[in-house]
Write an enzyme that holds these catalytic residues in place. Structure first.
Site, short mmCIF file in Angstrom:
data_model
loop_
_atom_site.label_atom_id
_atom_site.label_comp_id
_atom_site.label_asym_id
_atom_site.label_seq_id
_atom_site.Cartn_x
_atom_site.Cartn_y
_atom_site.Cartn_z
N LYS A 1 0.90 -1.17 0.01
CA LYS A 1 0.03 0.09 0.21
C LYS A 1 0.87 1.24 -0.03
CE LYS A 1 -4.45 -1.81 1.03
NZ LYS A 1 -5.66 -1.82 1.42
N LYS B 1 -3.58 -10.54 -6.11
CA LYS B 1 -4.93 -11.14 -5.67
C LYS B 1 -6.08 -9.98 -6.39
CE LYS B 1 -5.47 -8.41 -1.56
NZ LYS B 1 -6.37 -7.96 -0.32
N LYS C 1 -10.29 -4.82 -4.36
CA LYS C 1 -11.37 -3.68 -4.78
C LYS C 1 -10.57 -2.27 -5.19
CE LYS C 1 -13.35 -4.08 -0.08
NZ LYS C 1 -12.05 -3.81 0.86
P1 ATP Z 1 -8.23 -3.26 -0.55
O1 ATP Z 1 -8.15 -3.58 -2.02
O2 ATP Z 1 -8.84 -2.10 0.01
O3 ATP Z 1 -6.98 -3.52 0.15
P2 ATP Z 1 -9.36 -5.98 -0.47
O4 ATP Z 1 -10.29 -6.23 -1.38
O5 ATP Z 1 -8.14 -6.40 -0.19
O6 ATP Z 1 -9.20 -4.25 0.10
P3 ATP Z 1 -10.00 -6.20 2.50
O7 ATP Z 1 -11.16 -5.27 3.17
O8 ATP Z 1 -8.72 -5.80 2.85
O9 ATP Z 1 -10.14 -6.21 1.00
O10 ATP Z 1 -10.42 -7.65 3.18
C1 ATP Z 1 -11.72 -8.12 3.39
C2 ATP Z 1 -11.49 -9.57 3.67
O11 ATP Z 1 -11.52 -10.14 2.19
C3 ATP Z 1 -10.31 -10.11 4.35
O12 ATP Z 1 -10.44 -11.47 5.30
C4 ATP Z 1 -9.31 -10.58 3.14
O13 ATP Z 1 -8.57 -11.69 3.46
C5 ATP Z 1 -10.22 -11.11 2.00
N1 ATP Z 1 -9.88 -10.98 0.76
C6 ATP Z 1 -9.69 -9.61 0.01
N2 ATP Z 1 -9.45 -10.03 -1.08
C7 ATP Z 1 -9.40 -11.35 -1.46
C8 ATP Z 1 -9.05 -12.12 -2.21
N3 ATP Z 1 -8.77 -11.73 -3.50
N4 ATP Z 1 -9.60 -13.54 -2.28
C9 ATP Z 1 -9.68 -14.05 -1.06
N5 ATP Z 1 -9.92 -13.16 0.05
C10 ATP Z 1 -9.75 -11.97 -0.34
#
Ligand code: ATP
Ligand code: LTN
Length: 336
Positions: A119, A201, A204
């Site tokens: 980040k 990964k 969002k």
């Molecule tokens: P950002 O992009 O803002 O970092 P993010 O999409 O990674 O957000 P988080 O809010 O950080 O989402 O994660 C919420 C939950 O979803 C966490 O438990 C995280 O492990 C899970 N998660 C996020 N991205 C993935 C993914 N690509 N596959 C599986 N689990 C995920």
């Protein structure tokens, strides 16, 4: 939720940031498990809005994202009557314990967090101290409720390990204070990859909107995104090395339909990637359709949502205050 039940069932805590649209990755990696666990455990869930400001948020969009996330999680099946479901900033013990835990977390430990490194690269103009100490707040979230298990995606594993280290360190100095939590990971879907770069990964906050599928995307958008998904030149639907795109699509299909990768390979024997991508898109659309319908009902009933998050916050405050009081006393603070 009688005291009796609380004693017997294990405690689960988890949270997701309202930092944009909730994706299929969040759903398959975390949310789907949250829903399943509600009957067998004493679950508490939160919208982690304090974590979200480690990245700059537009106030109007942020307010809407918090409420949308709340309504969407309920639409996915989180039932605040069963599992208190609150908004992190409404429960002041989180920020308070986070400060305390910051003082029991080492600079070196925080520097090793890959999410911080990623980040700070992505937001090079705003590498704030909150982004750095993010894991201490996450540790506070979990430890306040003496959680046994934390359902998260694999990407959060490192933060959970750090939570355990902080808890063990505190317990080592002051005697048993915190339960040491374990991670709980989905069997399929624990790491959903980007549809455009399947070595990364699905996230969002990815600027390329074709990289992720949002739970609120329209069916035609979802189909389009799957049809554009990056694959390989092998043209065989099977799990294999160097087939990151197809491995990911098989993983998604498996998580959504419950079929094993072998069954999926058999279903698509002799068929091309085009057919497979369409089928994955359709399966995802069908999984998401009822969620979207319920979301529309909830988001139009703000009074109901408000009543639910208020009641849950009261409950969470009561429970978490007990841990915070214990912590303050052990450190040597004067009682109020
Ligand atoms: P950002 O992009 O803002 O970092 P993010 O999409 O990674 O957000 P988080 O809010 O950080 O989402 O994660 C919420 C939950 O979803 C966490 O438990 C995280 O492990 C899970 N998660 C996020 N991205 C993935 C993914 N690509 N596959 C599986 N689990 C995920
Ligand atoms: N950092 C988590 C969100 C989160 C969380 C938590 C997850 C904040 N507090 C407590 C589990 C338990 C993430 O998913 N990015």
């Amino acid at each position: 939720m009688s005291e009796n039940v609380q004693e017997k069932k294990k405690v689960i805590f988890s949270a997701i940031q309202p930092s944009g649209t909730i994706t299929l990755g969040n759903y398959l990696g975390a949310l789907k498990n949250w829903v399943k666990l509600q009957d067998d455990y004493h679950c508490l869930y939160a919208v982690a809005d304090l974590h979200a400001i480690t990245v700059r948020q537009d106030p109007k969009a942020f307010r809407q994202n918090i409420l949308n996330a709340y309504a969407l999680f309920m639409a996915c099946g989180i039932d605040p009557e069963k599992s208190p479901f609150f908004i992190q900033s409404h429960v002041h013990t989180h920020a308070e314990l986070a400060w305390v835990l910051n003082c029991y977390t080492q600079f070196g430990e925080l520097s090793r967090m890959t999410q911080f490194k990623d980040k700070s690269q992505k937001h090079a103009d705003n590498i704030n101290a909150g982004l750095f100490t993010y894991p201490s707040l996450m540790a506070a979230d979990i430890l306040l409720y003496q959680a046994d298990l934390v359902p998260i995606g694999i990407d959060q594993k490192q933060h959970l390990e750090l939570t355990r280290n902080i808890a063990e360190r505190f317990n080592g100095i002051y005697g048993n204070t915190f339960k040491i939590p374990d991670g709980y990971y989905a069997k399929t879907g624990a790491k959903v990859m980007s549809l455009q770069d399947p070595t990364k990964k699905m996230s969002k906050s990815d600027e390329n909107v074709n990289a992720w599928v949002g739970l609120l995307d329209k069916p035609e958008t979802i189909m389009k995104k799957f049809k554009r998904a990056v694959t390989d030149s092998d043209a065989e639907v099977r799990v294999g090395e160097g087939k990151d795109g197809i491995n990911n699509l098989i993983g998604i299909m498996s998580a959504v339909t419950g079929k094993t990768p072998d069954e999926i390979t058999a279903d698509f024997a002799g068929k091309g990637y085009g057919d497979f991508k369409t089928a994955v898109g359709e399966a995802v659309v069908e999984e998401i359709r009822p969620i979207q319908e319920r979301f529309n009902d909830y988001i139009n009933n703000k009074d109901y949502l408000e009543a639910q998050y208020r009641k849950s916050a009261e409950f969470a405050l009561h429970l978490s205050q007990r841990t915070l009081d214990k912590v303050m006393k052990k450190i040597g603070y004067l009682p109020k």
